[in-house]
Design an enzyme around this catalytic site. Structure first.
Site, PDB file in Angstrom:
ATOM      1  N   HIS A 233      -7.332   5.156   6.537  1.00 26.37           N
ATOM      2  CA  HIS A 233      -7.023   3.783   6.945  1.00 26.37           C
ATOM      3  C   HIS A 233      -6.054   3.724   8.111  1.00 26.37           C
ATOM      4  CE1 HIS A 233      -2.826   3.231   5.558  1.00 26.37           C
ATOM      5  NE2 HIS A 233      -3.131   4.238   4.753  1.00 26.37           N
ATOM      6  N   CYS A 234      -6.084   2.571   8.755  1.00 25.76           N
ATOM      7  CA  CYS A 234      -5.044   2.140   9.680  1.00 25.76           C
ATOM      8  C   CYS A 234      -4.751   0.706   9.261  1.00 25.76           C
ATOM      9  CB  CYS A 234      -5.480   2.296  11.142  1.00 25.76           C
ATOM     10  SG  CYS A 234      -7.045   1.533  11.576  1.00 25.76           S
ATOM     11  N   LYS A 235      -4.408  -0.152  10.173  1.00 22.31           N
ATOM     12  CA  LYS A 235      -4.112  -1.534   9.777  1.00 22.31           C
ATOM     13  C   LYS A 235      -5.385  -2.286   9.393  1.00 22.31           C
ATOM     14  CE  LYS A 235      -3.356  -4.402  12.923  1.00 22.31           C
ATOM     15  NZ  LYS A 235      -2.756  -4.674  14.201  1.00 22.31           N
TER      16      LYS A 235
END
Length: 193
Positions: free
Chosen positions: A131-133
């Site tokens: 994940h990232c944002k």
């Protein structure tokens, strides 16, 4: 750090919460504007937005997640996501490969680290949440590297495969370039063996 890098990092911080709210909105709204929070890419990897604390139980029990690759900087996960200790308590190992939001490109070394981490869990029959944002760019770049390694695909093939599942990914030209470098290294290594 160059002045432009400072500006980019500062801009990412200023825009973090407004863009996170946009991501939350797109996850909650119904109809054509809706975006799922995460998607399963294959039997090992899930690609998504920030794994909020209230998602931990579902990720661990329903999705068999035992590893998390966090492409965010520390400030992005400080209040909303599990700490490394909290992940560990839930039986999940976290690998943080900090990359600046919006303009950042994962390093070649970090792509290799992330792929090896995912392969470790693949061998155990367990899953990894990358994940990232918003689960669109930094994390999608990492997942593309994983697919390049696993399937010996070109960067373009890997990106296309992800986009068929998670249509709103956005790989920038600089991220495509690092994926091409990654592919070149993987191909050269395979040729030696």
């Amino acid at each position: 750090m160059a002045a432009s890098a400072w500006l980019e990092a500062g801009l990412a911080r200023v825009l973090f919460y407004p863009t996170l709210l946009y991501t939350v909105f797109r996850g909650r709204v119904r109809g054509p504007a809706h975006r799922d929070w995460y998607h399963r890419i294959d039997h090992t990897v899930l690609l998504g937005a920030l794994p909020l604390k209230n998602m931990t139980r579902r990720l661990v029990l329903d999705e068999n997640v035992r590893g998390v690759i966090t492409m965010n900087e520390e400030y992005e996960t400080r209040f909303l996501c599990n700490t490394s200790k909290e992940w560990k308590k839930a039986g999940v190992e976290q690998l943080r490969l900090s990359t600046v939001d919006m303009t950042g490109v994962p390093t070649l070394a970090n792509l290799h680290k992330g792929v090896q981490f995912a392969l470790k869990y693949q061998a155990l029959g367990q899953c990894v949440y990358v994940h990232c944002k918003a689960g669109r760019s930094r994390s999608a770049t990492m997942v593309a590297a994983y697919l390049i390694q696993v399937h010996n695909w070109s960067p373009e093939e890997a990106i296309e495969a992800i986009a068929k599942i998670r249509s709103h990914i956005s790989i920038r030209p600089s991220q495509l370039e690092v994926l091409k470098e990654f592919h070149k290294e993987i191909t050269a290594r395979a040729a030696k063996n």
